[in-house]
Design a protein around this motif. Structure first.
Motif, PDB file in Angstrom:
ATOM      1  N   SER A  73       0.889  -1.176   0.000  1.00  0.00           N
ATOM      2  CA  SER A  73       0.000   0.000   0.000  1.00  0.00           C
ATOM      3  C   SER A  73       0.924   1.222   0.000  1.00  0.00           C
ATOM      4  N   GLU A  74       0.369   2.406  -0.266  1.00  0.00           N
ATOM      5  CA  GLU A  74       1.205   3.615  -0.243  1.00  0.00           C
ATOM      6  C   GLU A  74       1.847   3.792   1.135  1.00  0.00           C
ATOM      7  N   LYS A  75       1.068   3.456   2.201  1.00  0.00           N
ATOM      8  CA  LYS A  75       1.580   3.599   3.567  1.00  0.00           C
ATOM      9  C   LYS A  75       2.746   2.627   3.799  1.00  0.00           C
ATOM     10  N   GLN A  76       2.580   1.389   3.330  1.00  0.00           N
ATOM     11  CA  GLN A  76       3.628   0.388   3.537  1.00  0.00           C
ATOM     12  C   GLN A  76       4.891   0.737   2.739  1.00  0.00           C
ATOM     13  N   LYS A  77       4.692   1.275   1.526  1.00  0.00           N
ATOM     14  CA  LYS A  77       5.849   1.681   0.710  1.00  0.00           C
ATOM     15  C   LYS A  77       6.647   2.760   1.444  1.00  0.00           C
ATOM     16  N   GLU A  78       5.915   3.703   2.042  1.00  0.00           N
ATOM     17  CA  GLU A  78       6.569   4.795   2.767  1.00  0.00           C
ATOM     18  C   GLU A  78       7.381   4.245   3.943  1.00  0.00           C
ATOM     19  N   LYS A  79       6.801   3.236   4.608  1.00  0.00           N
ATOM     20  CA  LYS A  79       7.495   2.621   5.754  1.00  0.00           C
ATOM     21  C   LYS A  79       8.774   1.913   5.280  1.00  0.00           C
ATOM     22  N   ILE A  80       8.670   1.216   4.152  1.00  0.00           N
ATOM     23  CA  ILE A  80       9.826   0.493   3.588  1.00  0.00           C
ATOM     24  C   ILE A  80      10.940   1.496   3.252  1.00  0.00           C
TER      25      ILE A  80
END
Ligand SMILES: NC(=O)c1ccc[n+]([C@@H]2O[C@H](COP(=O)([O-])OP(=O)(O)OC[C@H]3O[C@@H](n4cnc5c(N)ncnc54)[C@H](OP(=O)(O)O)[C@@H]3O)[C@@H](O)[C@H]2O)c1
Length: 299
Positions: A73-80
């Motif tokens: 998700s966009e949120k998970q990509k940001e976390k990565i």
């Protein structure tokens, strides 16, 4: 030698620490959980917790939110992205302020750098360290990560960027995610099975890190992959043989796309034949050159 290792509690990092401790090196771990660090190591949560006397010969950066644990998700990509950039930026700031700079900075990266549209490198369709990236998520992630890490070069620190492939080891990593269906006889190729899988045995990856430490002429990108990548079909058959089970249940590409979206397309369906050109030219000898012997050792 004195080591500072971030991400030293992870799959690769804990094996690396075990290896280094055997030679009586001193290790400080940068970790979110310093209270869990025991044995002959110490842990710090923030680099600002280090004193003026804490100087390091080698700094190794392996921190990162796992890339294949959750749908992108966009949120998970940001976390990565942020988990990698924040730690790497902190390390660069620490180097800038350090009275004695480390001799060597080894910073994690991945073969994801080369993107999904394999750019031919030095050997036929294979990709060497001169391969280019593209604008896929994994490539942009690695490019950004390496750009920050490389700032250490201008501080006079020898810097190696470890472009790691699919690491195979006993506890954790990619194999632990895929082994169960194979053991149950439910394994099979993914998509057409023609996509390349550039794998490496964990012991050899630790060996490459050790070689980078010992060879003062090595710097820049270093591919952390075995000399014999295989197609997904060959990987499937070899893993099936290793666990003595049939591999007759393929996973069609559309199911991968449906279940995993962009993550499945980049990590499972788009393969790359990446070769460890630089480290082999420097004289490194692999313990596990072939997938069958690597899997035999691990399983
Ligand atoms: N394993 C592979 O096949 C492979 C392949 C290519 C590249 N790599 C790269 O190599 C590095 C090490 O791989 P690995 O498999 O050993 O990694 P890992 O076990 O998944 O994680 C390494 C460490 O990163 C820290 N971490 C995890 N999530 C975090 C978050 N959200 N924010 C901040 N820190 C976080 C944790 O340390 P603390 O809990 O101690 O803080 C963890 O022990 C990673 O950056 C990975 O992308 C791995």
């Amino acid at each position: 030698m004195n080591f500072l290792i971030s991400g030293g509690t992870g799959f690769i990092g804990s094996a690396l620490c075990t290896y280094l401790l055997r030679s009586n090196h001193k290790i400080v771990l940068k970790t979110r959980h310093p209270e869990l660090v025991s044995g002959n190591m110490t842990g710090v949560n923030h680099l600002s917790d280090l004193g003026a006397d804490d100087t390091f010969d080698v700094v190794i950066n392996l921190t990162g939110e796992p890339i294949a644990n959750k749908r992108w998700s966009e949120k998970q990509k940001e976390k990565i992205i942020q988990s990698r950039l924040d730690t790497t930026e902190d390390l660069i700031a620490f180097f800038k302020g350090a009275k004695k700079k480390p001799d060597l900075f080894i910073s994690g990266s991945a073969i994801g750098f080369y993107g999904v549209h394999s750019t031919p490198g030095s050997e036929n369709d294979a990709i060497g360290e001169d391969g280019l990236g593209d604008d896929s998520f994994s490539s942009r992630l690695c490019q950004q990560w390496e750009d920050v890490a490389q700032q250490s070069e201008s501080l006079g620190i020898r810097t190696c960027l470890l472009r790691t492939g699919i690491v195979l080891g006993k506890k954790g990593g990619a194999l632990s995610k895929m082994i169960l269906p194979f053991k149950m006889g439910l394994g099979g190729k993914i998509g057409f099975g023609s996509q390349w899988m550039s794998w490496i045995h964990l012991d050899d990856l630790i060996g490459i890190i050790d070689y980078c430490i010992k060879q003062p002429n090595l710097s820049g990108p270093v591919n952390g992959t075995s000399p014999n990548p295989v197609t997904n079909a060959e990987f499937t058959t070899t893993l099936g043989k290793a666990v003595r089970r049939p591999t007759i249940f393929p996973m069609p590409a559309f199911v991968v796309k449906l279940l995993m979206g962009e993550m499945g397309e980049e990590l499972l369906l788009a393969g790359k034949r990446v070769l460890p050109i630089k480290i082999q030219k420097a004289g490194f000898k692999f313990k596990y050159e072939r997938l069958d012997t690597a899997l035999l050792d691990i399983l």
